[in-house]
Design an enzyme around this catalytic site. Structure first.
Site, short mmCIF file in Angstrom:
data_model
loop_
_atom_site.label_atom_id
_atom_site.label_comp_id
_atom_site.label_asym_id
_atom_site.label_seq_id
_atom_site.Cartn_x
_atom_site.Cartn_y
_atom_site.Cartn_z
CG ASP A 84 1.32 -3.15 5.38
OD1 ASP A 84 1.99 -2.16 5.70
OD2 ASP A 84 0.09 -3.24 5.59
CG HIS A 127 -1.06 3.89 12.21
ND1 HIS A 127 -2.31 3.35 12.30
CD2 HIS A 127 -0.51 3.37 11.09
CE1 HIS A 127 -2.51 2.54 11.28
NE2 HIS A 127 -1.42 2.53 10.53
CG ASP A 149 2.02 1.47 8.06
OD1 ASP A 149 1.77 0.85 7.01
OD2 ASP A 149 1.17 1.65 8.96
CD GLU A 207 -3.26 -1.01 4.79
OE1 GLU A 207 -3.14 -2.03 5.48
OE2 GLU A 207 -3.02 0.14 5.21
CD GLU A 208 -2.40 2.78 7.12
OE1 GLU A 208 -3.22 2.33 7.95
OE2 GLU A 208 -1.19 2.53 7.16
CG HIS A 252 -0.53 0.25 2.51
ND1 HIS A 252 -0.38 1.52 3.03
CD2 HIS A 252 -0.17 -0.59 3.51
CE1 HIS A 252 0.02 1.45 4.28
NE2 HIS A 252 0.17 0.18 4.61
#
Length: 515
Positions: free
Chosen positions: A333, A433, A272, A304-305, A260
Site C-alpha cells: 500500500d 489523499h 495511493d 479500503e479507503e 487496494h
C-alpha cells in the site's frame, strides 16, 4: 486500453522453482508504469476518481481482471456493499472572541462519514485529559456529556474508542457538531498533528478533526463560538474485490499478496494505491503459467479507503478450512511515494513502537525484505502494524503478514534525508489523499515549488518516485518468488478467528483511521 497493454511473453521457462533474481529482473519499471497510465486514464475518463462505487473503480477492476484472465489465472470478482462517504466542501470559522477562518486540510479535516449541514455555537470540552499521560476516553461514554453540550459543539479528544462512537455519543447528547482533537499522549506527529480519520458509519452532525495543540487552545478559550459547515454524501454503494489464483501449486500452501485498488474520491490515487496495485499486477503477469511449488493468490481490494471493507469482507467470509490454507499475506500500500522512505513492516517489533509484533511468521517475512534491501545497499525503516491497511484483518485472525510502505502524510526528517535523500519537512507523499495524487500533480494543485525541488532530487513519474517504485517492485517479486518456492520458515498457526471489530460489510476496523 487492453490492446495497448498486451500481456508479454513469459519471463522464464515453466518449472517448479522460481528464481527470485530472474523474476525481479523481469519486473521492469516500464512494465509497472504502463499500469499507472491505465489507472490514470480510468480516472480521467470517469470524473477524476477511482473510488470504490465509482465508474473509475469499475473500469480499474475490469482492467485487472481481464489481464489476469488472459495470463491464465482463475479470477473471482467478489461483490459487496459498503458505506460510500465523501465530503464535497466545508468551512470552519471562529466567530468569537477572535474571528478566524480556518483552512481545510491545514487547520482541520472533515472526518469521513461526517454529517451534512451547518453547526454553530459554543465549543464545550468533553472529559478532556490535557496532562501527561493524556490517557483519554473522552466521549466514549454517554455520561461524558453534560447538558451544556445540547445545542452546542462538542470538543472531544482522541483515545480509547472509535471516532464514530465519540461522534454518535455527541449527537445523542444533543450536540449540533463535534470536533475531535488529537490525543497528545506522545510527542510523535501521529498524536500531535492534524489527522485524517473515518467515523465508519454516517452520523447526522458535522464532524471534523484538529491537532492536539489546536484542541488545547480551543479548550482554554472562554466563550469560544464557532461555525462548522460540511457538504457531504453518505450512501450505500456496491463494489468488489478482484481475486486471482494460479492454476498450479499446493492448494494447502497459499502465498497471498494484496493491494487496494480504490482511490479516495478526491483523485486518481496514482500512488495511493495505484503504485501497489500496479506492482503486484506486473509481478503476477511475469509469473503466469509458472508451475510454482506453492499456490499464488493475488488480491486487489475494494473500499479500503472506506475502512478496509473489502479485505475484512473477504476474511470474514472465508471458511475456516480455507483460512488455514493461507500460509502468509504480503501487503503493498503506497510503494512509490515521491518523497519516499523504504518502510518494511516490523514483523518482530524490533523497533518496539506501536502495535507490537505480527503473528508468528511475520518476522520471517520481514527478514526476506530486509535481506533484499541489504543486498541492494539500501537502508530501511521499521513500519509499524498500525492497522491502517489491508493486512489488518489478516493479522487480526492470526495470519502472518509483511510488506512495504513508502510513507503518507508524515513529514520527512533530516535523518530520513541522510538515508534516502529528498526534502526534509515535506510529507513523504505531499499529495496524499488529494487530487494531485495523479500523473499531473502540479496541474492538479500540488505545490509547484516543492515538486520542482523533488524533481531536482529524484526522477518522478507524476506523483510516483520511479526509483522507489522500481526498487519496491523488485522487492515484491523477490518475496513472492521466495515463498512460492518455500514456506517452511512460517510456523503453523491456530484456528482462524473473526477479524477485529467485524460487522456488516459497511464497517470494520481501520486502526489510526478509525480511532
Amino acid at each position: 486500453m487492453l490492446g495497448t497493454f498486451a500481456v508479454a511473453s513469459p519471463a522464464q521457462a515453466t518449472s517448479s522453482k522460481v528464481n527470485p533474481d530472474k523474476l525481479a529482473k523481469s519486473v521492469t519499471l516500464a512494465g509497472v508504469l504502463r499500469h499507472l497510465v491505465a489507472l490514470q486514464a480510468f480516472a480521467s475518463l470517469n470524473g477524476g476518481t477511482r473510488a470504490s462505487g465509482s465508474p473509475g473503480f469499475d473500469r480499474s477492476a475490469d482492467y485487472v481482471a481481464t489481464l489476469m484472465r488472459l495470463a491464465g489465472y482463475r479470477v473471482t470478482r467478489q461483490p459487496f456493499q459498503f458505506n460510500f462517504c465523501e465530503d464535497t466542501g466545508s468551512s470552519f470559522a471562529q466567530n468569537s472572541p477572535t474571528p478566524t477562518t480556518y483552512v481545510d486540510q491545514v487547520d482541520y479535516d472533515v472526518l469521513d462519514c461526517s454529517g451534512d449541514g451547518t453547526a454553530a455555537g459554543l465549543v464545550v470540552p468533553v472529559d478532556l485529559v490535557l496532562t501527561t499521560p493524556n490517557a483519554s476516553s473522552s466521549g466514549c461514554e454517554a455520561t461524558d456529556f453534560t447538558p451544556a453540550v445540547n445545542g452546542n459543539i462538542a470538543l472531544v479528544q482522541r483515545g480509547t474508542c472509535p471516532f464514530g462512537q465519540k461522534a454518535a455519543n455527541a449527537e445523542a447528547a444533543g450536540a449540533t457538531g463535534v470536533i475531535i482533537m488529537n490525543q497528545g499522549n506522545t510527542t510523535g506527529p501521529d498524536r500531535q498533528d492534524l489527522f485524517f480519520g473515518t467515523l465508519g458509519n454516517p452520523v447526522g452532525i458535522p464532524a471534523i478533526s484538529v491537532s492536539y495543540p489546536m484542541g488545547v487552545a480551543f479548550a482554554g478559550t472562554a466563550n469560544l463560538n464557532v461555525t462548522i459547515t460540511t457538504e457531504t454524501i453518505a450512501e450505500v454503494r456496491n463494489t468488489e474485490n478482484v481475486i486471482a489464483e494460479s492454476r498450479y501449486g499446493d492448494p494447502n500452501e497459499v502465498v497471498m499478496s494484496g493491494a487496494h485498488l480504490d482511490s479516495v474520491p478526491a483523485g486518481a490515487g496514482i500512488n495511493d494505491n495505484g503504485s501497489g496495485s500496479a506492482g503486484i499486477l506486473e509481478v503476477a503477469l511475469q509469473l503466469r503459467n509458472v508451475k510454482t511449488k506453492n499456490k499464488l493468490r493475488f488480491a486487489w481490494w475494494g473500499a479500503e479507503e472506506a475502512n478496509l471493507v473489502g479485505s475484512t469482507f473477504y476474511i470474514n467470509n472465508l471458511p475456516a478450512e480455507e483460512h488455514a490454507k493461507i500460509a502468509l499475506y504480503l501487503n503493498f500500500d503506497m510503494i512509490g511515494s515521491p518523497n519516499y522512505t523504504f518502510g518494511v513492516y516490523d514483523g518482530d517489533d524490533s523497533a518496539a513502537e506501536g502495535a507490537g509484533p505480527g503473528p508468528a511468521g511475520s518476522a520471517q517475512i520481514e527478514a526476506v525484505f530486509q535481506a533484499f534491501f541489504a543486498r541492494r545497499g539500501e537502508a530501511t525503516a521499521a513500519s509499524d502494524f498500525t492497522g491502517r491497511s489491508d493486512y489488518g484483518p489478516f493479522i487480526a485472525t492470526g495470519i502472518p503478514a509483511g510488506g512495504l510502505f513508502t510513507g503518507a502524510e508524515v513529514h520527512k526528517t533530516a535523518a530520513d534525508v541522510a538515508l534516502w535523500g529528498g526534502v526534509a519537512g515535506a510529507q513523504y507523499d505531499p499529495c496524499y489523499h488529494q487530487k494531485c495524487d495523479s500523473l499531473t500533480p502540479e496541474r492538479d494543485g500540488a505545490d509547484a515549488a516543492l515538486y520542482r525541488q523533488l524533481r531536482r532530487e529524484y526522477r518522478l513519474f507524476g506523483n510516483v518516485n520511479t526509483f522507489a517504485i522500481d526498487t519496491n517492485a523488485d522487492a515484491v517479486a523477490t518475496a513472492v518468488a521466495t515463498f512460492a518456492n518455500d514456506t517452511s520458515t512460517i510456523p503453523p498457526r491456530v484456528v482462524a478467528t473473526t477479524a477485529a471489530r467485524s460487522a456488516p460489510a459497511a464497517t470494520t476496523a481501520h486502526g489510526l483511521w478509525l480511532e
